[in-house]
Scaffold this active site. Structure first.
Site, PDB file in Angstrom:
ATOM      1  N   ALA A  56      -0.259   1.081  -1.080  1.00  0.00           N
ATOM      2  CA  ALA A  56       0.525   0.260  -2.006  1.00  0.00           C
ATOM      3  C   ALA A  56       0.759   0.962  -3.337  1.00  0.00           C
ATOM      4  CB  ALA A  56      -0.173  -1.083  -2.231  1.00  0.00           C
ATOM      5  N   PHE A  57      -0.202   1.745  -3.790  1.00  0.00           N
ATOM      6  CA  PHE A  57      -0.072   2.424  -5.081  1.00  0.00           C
ATOM      7  C   PHE A  57       1.120   3.382  -5.099  1.00  0.00           C
ATOM      8  CE2 PHE A  57      -1.350   5.200  -8.601  1.00  0.00           C
ATOM      9  CZ  PHE A  57      -1.755   4.260  -9.533  1.00  0.00           C
ATOM     10  N   GLU A  58       1.500   3.896  -3.942  1.00  0.00           N
ATOM     11  CA  GLU A  58       2.623   4.835  -3.840  1.00  0.00           C
ATOM     12  C   GLU A  58       3.981   4.138  -3.731  1.00  0.00           C
ATOM     13  OE1 GLU A  58      -1.020   6.623  -3.366  1.00  0.00           O
ATOM     14  OE2 GLU A  58      -0.283   5.215  -1.852  1.00  0.00           O
ATOM     15  N   HIS A  88     -11.209  -1.916  -7.565  1.00  0.00           N
ATOM     16  CA  HIS A  88     -10.042  -1.162  -7.092  1.00  0.00           C
ATOM     17  C   HIS A  88      -8.842  -2.079  -6.839  1.00  0.00           C
ATOM     18  CE1 HIS A  88      -7.968   2.130  -5.054  1.00  0.00           C
ATOM     19  NE2 HIS A  88      -7.681   1.282  -4.082  1.00  0.00           N
ATOM     20  N   PHE A 113       9.440  -7.755  -4.824  1.00  0.00           N
ATOM     21  CA  PHE A 113       7.993  -7.663  -4.649  1.00  0.00           C
ATOM     22  C   PHE A 113       7.563  -8.419  -3.398  1.00  0.00           C
ATOM     23  CE2 PHE A 113       3.560  -8.844  -5.616  1.00  0.00           C
ATOM     24  CZ  PHE A 113       3.052  -7.609  -5.975  1.00  0.00           C
TER      25      PHE A 113
END
Length: 154
Positions: A56-58, A88, A113
């Protein structure tokens, strides 16, 4: 008085979808829901492009690249961040949501989103197509509406 409302017509529109591979058993269901919604509303396969990212961070980086290309009427971000025993979850959930919102504002391309942020795997499963509906489907419907609304307001 003029009232603007985005129509739910995907015909002729192009969509980019960014999907996180982490928690793939959930994100695959979100993707299935998104594709179902897009096709039900008239989108053609050739007008849908999917990019898989590691986690998800990417998502924000690739969503930004897609939005900046101006090839898409909307971009849909799909992922699943499930709370664990460390902070985290909070870092990832916060950064992903902020990143996605910023991309929309910076590029004027709707970036939707569709990232689940849940406390448990069970909650994620429910939101990925069981009792709670499919949040991927809902994100795609939002993308269609926003793509049309942006076109209407130009």
């Amino acid at each position: 008085m003029k009232i603007y409302e985005g129509k739910l017509i995907a015909e002729g529109k192009k969509f980019g979808i960014v999907v996180s591979r982490f928690n793939e058993f959930i994100t695959n269901k979100l993707l299935e829901g998104a594709l179902d919604a897009l096709k039900r509303h008239g989108a053609l396969n050739e007008n849908i492009e999917i990019a898989w990212v590691p986690g998800a961070f990417e998502i924000p980086l690739i969503a930004k690249k897609m939005a900046e290309s101006k090839r898409y009427d909307a971009v849909i971000a799909l992922g699943a961040v499930i709370r664990g025993e460390t902070p985290h979850f909070d870092y990832v959930a916060n950064e992903v949501s902020k990143g996605i919102a910023k991309i929309s504002l910076d590029t004027e391309v709707p970036v939707i989103f569709g990232v689940l942020t849940t406390d448990t795997i069970e909650q994620a499963i429910v939101r990925a197509g069981t009792k709670g509906g499919n949040k991927g489907f809902e994100a795609a419907v939002t993308a269609i509406e926003m793509a049309n609304l942006m076109e209407e307001i130009k």
